[in-house]
Design a protein around this motif. Structure first.
Motif, PDB file in Angstrom:
ATOM      1  N   GLY A  72       0.957  -1.374  -0.170  1.00 48.05           N
ATOM      2  CA  GLY A  72       0.016  -0.471  -0.462  1.00 48.05           C
ATOM      3  C   GLY A  72       0.637   1.184   0.028  1.00 48.05           C
ATOM      4  O   GLY A  72       0.037   2.238   0.069  1.00 48.05           O
ATOM      5  N   ALA A  73       1.898   1.131   0.354  1.00 45.98           N
ATOM      6  CA  ALA A  73       2.754   3.003  -0.405  1.00 45.98           C
ATOM      7  C   ALA A  73       2.940   2.976  -1.553  1.00 45.98           C
ATOM      8  O   ALA A  73       2.500   2.707  -3.353  1.00 45.98           O
ATOM      9  CB  ALA A  73       4.692   1.764  -0.046  1.00 45.98           C
ATOM     10  N   GLU A  74       2.473   4.608  -1.224  1.00 43.97           N
ATOM     11  CA  GLU A  74       2.367   5.207  -2.676  1.00 43.97           C
ATOM     12  C   GLU A  74       3.735   5.760  -2.681  1.00 43.97           C
ATOM     13  O   GLU A  74       4.669   6.569  -2.110  1.00 43.97           O
ATOM     14  CB  GLU A  74       1.693   6.658  -2.371  1.00 43.97           C
ATOM     15  N   LEU A  75       4.186   5.655  -3.928  1.00 50.19           N
ATOM     16  CA  LEU A  75       5.570   5.727  -4.829  1.00 50.19           C
ATOM     17  C   LEU A  75       5.655   7.162  -5.525  1.00 50.19           C
ATOM     18  O   LEU A  75       4.580   7.125  -6.211  1.00 50.19           O
ATOM     19  CB  LEU A  75       6.315   4.833  -5.333  1.00 50.19           C
ATOM     20  N   THR A  76       6.511   7.741  -5.499  1.00 53.00           N
ATOM     21  CA  THR A  76       6.656   9.194  -6.968  1.00 53.00           C
ATOM     22  C   THR A  76       6.681   8.158  -7.736  1.00 53.00           C
ATOM     23  O   THR A  76       7.560   7.611  -7.572  1.00 53.00           O
ATOM     24  CB  THR A  76       8.143   9.975  -5.860  1.00 53.00           C
ATOM     25  N   ILE A  77       6.293   9.108  -9.409  1.00 47.63           N
ATOM     26  CA  ILE A  77       7.183   8.928  -9.769  1.00 47.63           C
ATOM     27  C   ILE A  77       8.970   7.943  -9.962  1.00 47.63           C
ATOM     28  O   ILE A  77       9.553   6.630 -10.660  1.00 47.63           O
ATOM     29  CB  ILE A  77       6.759   9.375 -11.460  1.00 47.63           C
ATOM     30  N   ASP A  78       9.553   9.590 -10.172  1.00 46.12           N
ATOM     31  CA  ASP A  78      10.697   9.318  -9.656  1.00 46.12           C
ATOM     32  C   ASP A  78      10.769   7.651  -8.586  1.00 46.12           C
ATOM     33  O   ASP A  78      12.177   6.282  -8.892  1.00 46.12           O
ATOM     34  CB  ASP A  78      11.588  10.507  -9.066  1.00 46.12           C
ATOM     35  N   ASN A  79      10.782   7.520  -7.317  1.00 50.95           N
ATOM     36  CA  ASN A  79      10.742   6.573  -6.900  1.00 50.95           C
ATOM     37  C   ASN A  79      11.093   5.297  -7.546  1.00 50.95           C
ATOM     38  O   ASN A  79      11.345   4.131  -7.829  1.00 50.95           O
ATOM     39  CB  ASN A  79      10.089   6.019  -5.497  1.00 50.95           C
ATOM     40  N   TYR A  80       9.761   4.860  -7.965  1.00 53.76           N
ATOM     41  CA  TYR A  80       9.299   3.880  -9.177  1.00 53.76           C
ATOM     42  C   TYR A  80       9.867   3.746 -10.098  1.00 53.76           C
ATOM     43  O   TYR A  80      10.889   2.625 -10.448  1.00 53.76           O
ATOM     44  CB  TYR A  80       7.772   3.583  -9.817  1.00 53.76           C
ATOM     45  N   PHE A  81      10.953   4.268 -10.727  1.00 52.32           N
ATOM     46  CA  PHE A  81      11.545   4.458 -11.851  1.00 52.32           C
ATOM     47  C   PHE A  81      13.519   3.993 -11.647  1.00 52.32           C
ATOM     48  O   PHE A  81      13.481   3.344 -12.333  1.00 52.32           O
ATOM     49  CB  PHE A  81      11.988   5.689 -12.744  1.00 52.32           C
ATOM     50  N   GLU A  82      13.161   4.204 -10.455  1.00 58.29           N
ATOM     51  CA  GLU A  82      14.186   3.581  -9.524  1.00 58.29           C
ATOM     52  C   GLU A  82      14.680   2.732  -9.020  1.00 58.29           C
ATOM     53  O   GLU A  82      15.786   2.162  -8.306  1.00 58.29           O
ATOM     54  CB  GLU A  82      15.120   5.355  -8.639  1.00 58.29           C
TER      55      GLU A  82
END
Length: 108
Positions: A72-82
């Motif tokens: 259920g963590a919400e990630l930033t788009i940058d976090n997701y790409f990394e």
């Protein structure tokens, strides 16, 4: 369907899988920029969404727009790409094939 306190339109299980993508690793939902709502995939957005298409602009990649269906963590788009195809918090794997569709969600 509600999962981890978030409404995910088109999801068929609590880890955000849908009828289009339902492998063990398909556990990511994406908040669409055009309607600010979570969907498991672009096809679900096309079917259940707002009827518009808008890509996330590069300058907003620091906003939370990715939901891990496992924890259920919400990630930033940058976090997701990394993240290298896994949640940086719970380490649950994400489908690496999703990167093939990033042009449908995010500006380059």
């Amino acid at each position: 369907m509600e999962t981890h306190g978030f409404q995910v339109k088109g999801a068929i299980d609590a880890e955000t899988r849908c009828k289009h993508y339902y492998s063990e690793a398909d556990r990511v939902a994406i908040k669409f920029f055009c309607c600010n709502s979570y969907y498991p995939c672009y096809q679900c957005h096309r079917e259940y969404g707002c009827g518009q298409t808008a890509l996330w602009p590069r300058e907003k990649f620091d906003e939370k727009a990715i939901l891990c269906g496992n924890c259920g963590a919400e990630l930033t788009i940058d976090n997701y790409f990394e993240a290298e195809s896994a949640c940086p918090l719970c380490r649950a794997s994400f489908n690496p094939g999703c990167k093939l569709h990033k042009h449908l969600y995010f500006s380059s």
